[in-house]
Design an enzyme around this catalytic site. Structure first.
Site, PDB file in Angstrom:
ATOM      1  N   GLY A 151       0.866  -1.175   0.000  1.00  0.00           N
ATOM      2  CA  GLY A 151       0.000   0.000   0.000  1.00  0.00           C
ATOM      3  C   GLY A 151       0.904   1.226   0.000  1.00  0.00           C
ATOM      4  O   GLY A 151       1.854   1.325   0.797  1.00  0.00           O
ATOM      5  N   ALA A 152       0.636   2.164  -0.921  1.00  0.00           N
ATOM      6  CA  ALA A 152       1.551   3.296  -1.145  1.00  0.00           C
ATOM      7  C   ALA A 152       1.938   4.029   0.145  1.00  0.00           C
ATOM      8  O   ALA A 152       3.126   4.135   0.458  1.00  0.00           O
ATOM      9  CB  ALA A 152       0.943   4.243  -2.173  1.00  0.00           C
ATOM     10  N   ARG A 196      10.328  -0.879  -5.086  1.00  0.00           N
ATOM     11  CA  ARG A 196       9.120  -0.843  -5.933  1.00  0.00           C
ATOM     12  C   ARG A 196       9.011   0.542  -6.569  1.00  0.00           C
ATOM     13  O   ARG A 196       9.081   1.547  -5.874  1.00  0.00           O
ATOM     14  CB  ARG A 196       7.865  -1.173  -5.110  1.00  0.00           C
ATOM     15  CG  ARG A 196       7.914  -2.532  -4.428  1.00  0.00           C
ATOM     16  CD  ARG A 196       6.592  -2.872  -3.767  1.00  0.00           C
ATOM     17  NE  ARG A 196       5.564  -3.171  -4.773  1.00  0.00           N
ATOM     18  CZ  ARG A 196       4.266  -3.256  -4.484  1.00  0.00           C
ATOM     19  NH1 ARG A 196       3.851  -3.049  -3.232  1.00  0.00           N
ATOM     20  NH2 ARG A 196       3.377  -3.542  -5.429  1.00  0.00           N
ATOM     21  N   GLN A 218      -5.438  -8.867  -2.775  1.00  0.00           N
ATOM     22  CA  GLN A 218      -5.490  -7.901  -1.662  1.00  0.00           C
ATOM     23  C   GLN A 218      -6.944  -7.575  -1.293  1.00  0.00           C
ATOM     24  O   GLN A 218      -7.244  -7.268  -0.149  1.00  0.00           O
ATOM     25  CB  GLN A 218      -4.762  -6.599  -2.041  1.00  0.00           C
ATOM     26  CG  GLN A 218      -3.255  -6.712  -2.103  1.00  0.00           C
ATOM     27  CD  GLN A 218      -2.748  -7.047  -3.489  1.00  0.00           C
ATOM     28  OE1 GLN A 218      -3.420  -7.746  -4.265  1.00  0.00           O
ATOM     29  NE2 GLN A 218      -1.543  -6.588  -3.813  1.00  0.00           N
ATOM     30  N   ASP A 247      -1.636   4.891  -6.206  1.00  0.00           N
ATOM     31  CA  ASP A 247      -0.212   4.771  -5.910  1.00  0.00           C
ATOM     32  C   ASP A 247       0.545   6.007  -6.390  1.00  0.00           C
ATOM     33  O   ASP A 247       1.609   6.336  -5.874  1.00  0.00           O
ATOM     34  CB  ASP A 247       0.353   3.510  -6.559  1.00  0.00           C
ATOM     35  CG  ASP A 247      -0.137   2.297  -5.809  1.00  0.00           C
ATOM     36  OD1 ASP A 247       0.548   1.861  -4.863  1.00  0.00           O
ATOM     37  OD2 ASP A 247      -1.258   1.837  -6.112  1.00  0.00           O
ATOM     38  N   ASN A 283      -3.023   2.820 -10.043  1.00  0.00           N
ATOM     39  CA  ASN A 283      -3.482   2.027  -8.896  1.00  0.00           C
ATOM     40  C   ASN A 283      -3.412   0.556  -9.274  1.00  0.00           C
ATOM     41  O   ASN A 283      -3.027   0.213 -10.400  1.00  0.00           O
ATOM     42  CB  ASN A 283      -4.912   2.422  -8.500  1.00  0.00           C
ATOM     43  CG  ASN A 283      -5.296   1.884  -7.125  1.00  0.00           C
ATOM     44  OD1 ASN A 283      -4.535   1.960  -6.165  1.00  0.00           O
ATOM     45  ND2 ASN A 283      -6.479   1.270  -7.057  1.00  0.00           N
ATOM     46  N   LYS A 284      -3.811  -0.319  -8.352  1.00  0.00           N
ATOM     47  CA  LYS A 284      -3.720  -1.754  -8.553  1.00  0.00           C
ATOM     48  C   LYS A 284      -4.295  -2.184  -9.889  1.00  0.00           C
ATOM     49  O   LYS A 284      -5.357  -1.693 -10.303  1.00  0.00           O
ATOM     50  CB  LYS A 284      -4.448  -2.483  -7.417  1.00  0.00           C
ATOM     51  CG  LYS A 284      -4.399  -3.991  -7.466  1.00  0.00           C
ATOM     52  CD  LYS A 284      -3.020  -4.536  -7.667  1.00  0.00           C
ATOM     53  CE  LYS A 284      -2.060  -4.047  -6.589  1.00  0.00           C
ATOM     54  NZ  LYS A 284      -0.660  -4.414  -6.955  1.00  0.00           N
TER      55      LYS A 284
END
Ligand code: MRU
Length: 341
Positions: A50-51, A92, A198, A239, A249-250
């Site tokens: 998670g960012a 990351r 997630q 993110d 995002n994801k």
């Protein structure tokens, strides 16, 4: 409503205590990160993820790894801080909160007068401020977002942008928590969020634990859910948000945004100011993390694709600003056209 703490200082203050999110929902295990390898491994393998949470863990990790060297000279400590920072930063690439937090820590180190002890002490305070500020930003996102949820609203979210992903009550889940505390029991639906699940593993666990109604679906079911049962609002985290409002995002978020647009469902993004990246003009410039093929071909020990097939596994995607109805930050609710300077 007791909210979990995904990342904090260990009891002796010398380590970073995290909830090992790889083991949820089956096991609740906390562990203390004290070495550079442990911090890097925890971020790369999504033990902490998670960012905002990886930004906080990166900042605290820098302190935990540097602290045993506090008796070294100022020059040596600053050089070591830069080396450790660079190694953590390389874990990351997509979530801007990680380089944002590490840049802030290194600026703090540079501007602190005095020896190694003084620098490490200042860095500890700075990392703690990053955690406290994130907690406050989550709260404000919740307070700005909760009024968007009508009584009994049906809300669809993707991945996990809750307390597990932040230093506070979350981003996308914050309005849901604030609404629930205010007596508005919203009904939450969550995509499982393949390949690392997630949504089904973490968001369902968090909300079930908080007594909030939660329904899990596979990612491909969202369109049918919207048509058959109706959804009032989609809300997701981010993110990295570019200056023009494009949102990383994801993976699967872009699909959801297109599906929401087709069904006339508002698509809202929630993120702290630390996730706004005004130095990135548009989504086209955002580096998307590519992850191991095994994440797609294996579910636990079970093989789900034949040996040797090609695999596509970007961890994130970019949703263009024109599909985003609103962006909730700790500063308020932003509407298109977006210009984050
Ligand atoms: O790969 P992950 O689990 O770190 O991805 C997390 C997400 O995409 C979240 O939605 C995002 O980081 C926001 S967390 C508040």
């Amino acid at each position: 409503m007791q909210i979990i703490e995904s990342v904090r200082w260990s009891d002796d203050g010398l380590g970073v205590r995290i909830i090992d999110q790889r083991l949820l929902p089956a096991q609740f295990v906390e562990c203390d990160l004290r070495t550079l390898d442990a911090v890097i491994d925890a971020i790369c393998t999504l033990a902490v993820r998670g960012a905002p949470a990886i930004g906080i863990a990166g900042a605290m990790g820098l302190v935990a790894v540097l602290a045993p060297h506090a008796n070294e000279s100022r020059e040596r400590i600053l050089a070591r801080a830069r080396e450790i920072g660079a190694a953590i930063r390389a874990t990351r690439p997509t979530a801007v909160n990680l380089p944002w937090a590490l840049d802030r820590m290194l600026r703090c180190a540079e501007r602190t007068n005095g020896d190694g002890e003084a620098i490490v002490a200042a860095l500890r305070d700075e990392a703690t401020s990053i955690l406290d500020e994130d907690r406050a930003m989550c709260r404000r996102i919740g307070e700005y977002g909760a009024p968007l949820l009508r009584a009994g609203a049906r809300v669809l979210t993707h991945c996990n942008a809750g307390a597990l992903a932040t230093g506070g009550i979350g981003t996308a889940l914050a309005p849901i928590y604030v609404a629930a505390v205010g007596g508005n029991s919203v009904e939450v639906f969550v995509d499982e969020s393949r390949p690392l699940l997630q949504g089904s593993r973490l968001t369902a666990w968090e909300l079930q634990r908080a007594g909030i109604s939660i329904t899990v679906l596979t990612d491909g079911m969202a369109a049918s859910l919207m048509r058959e049962r109706g959804i009032d609002l989609c809300i997701v985290g981010a993110d990295r948000i570019a200056a023009n409002g494009d949102v990383a995002n994801k993976i699967g978020t872009y699909n959801l945004a297109i599906t929401a647009r087709y069904h006339g469902v508002p698509f809202v993004v929630a993120a702290p100011s630390s996730t706004l990246d005004s130095a990135t003009a548009s989504g086209a410039e955002i580096v998307i993390e590519q992850r191991s093929a095994l994440e797609v071909t294996q579910v636990g020990a079970k093989r789900t694709a034949p040996d040797g097939v090609c695999i596509y596994n970007p961890a994130f995607d970019v949703t263009p600003a024109e599909l985003v109805t609103a962006i909730i930050t700790d500063q308020g609710i932003h509407r298109p056209p977006y210009r984050f300077s």
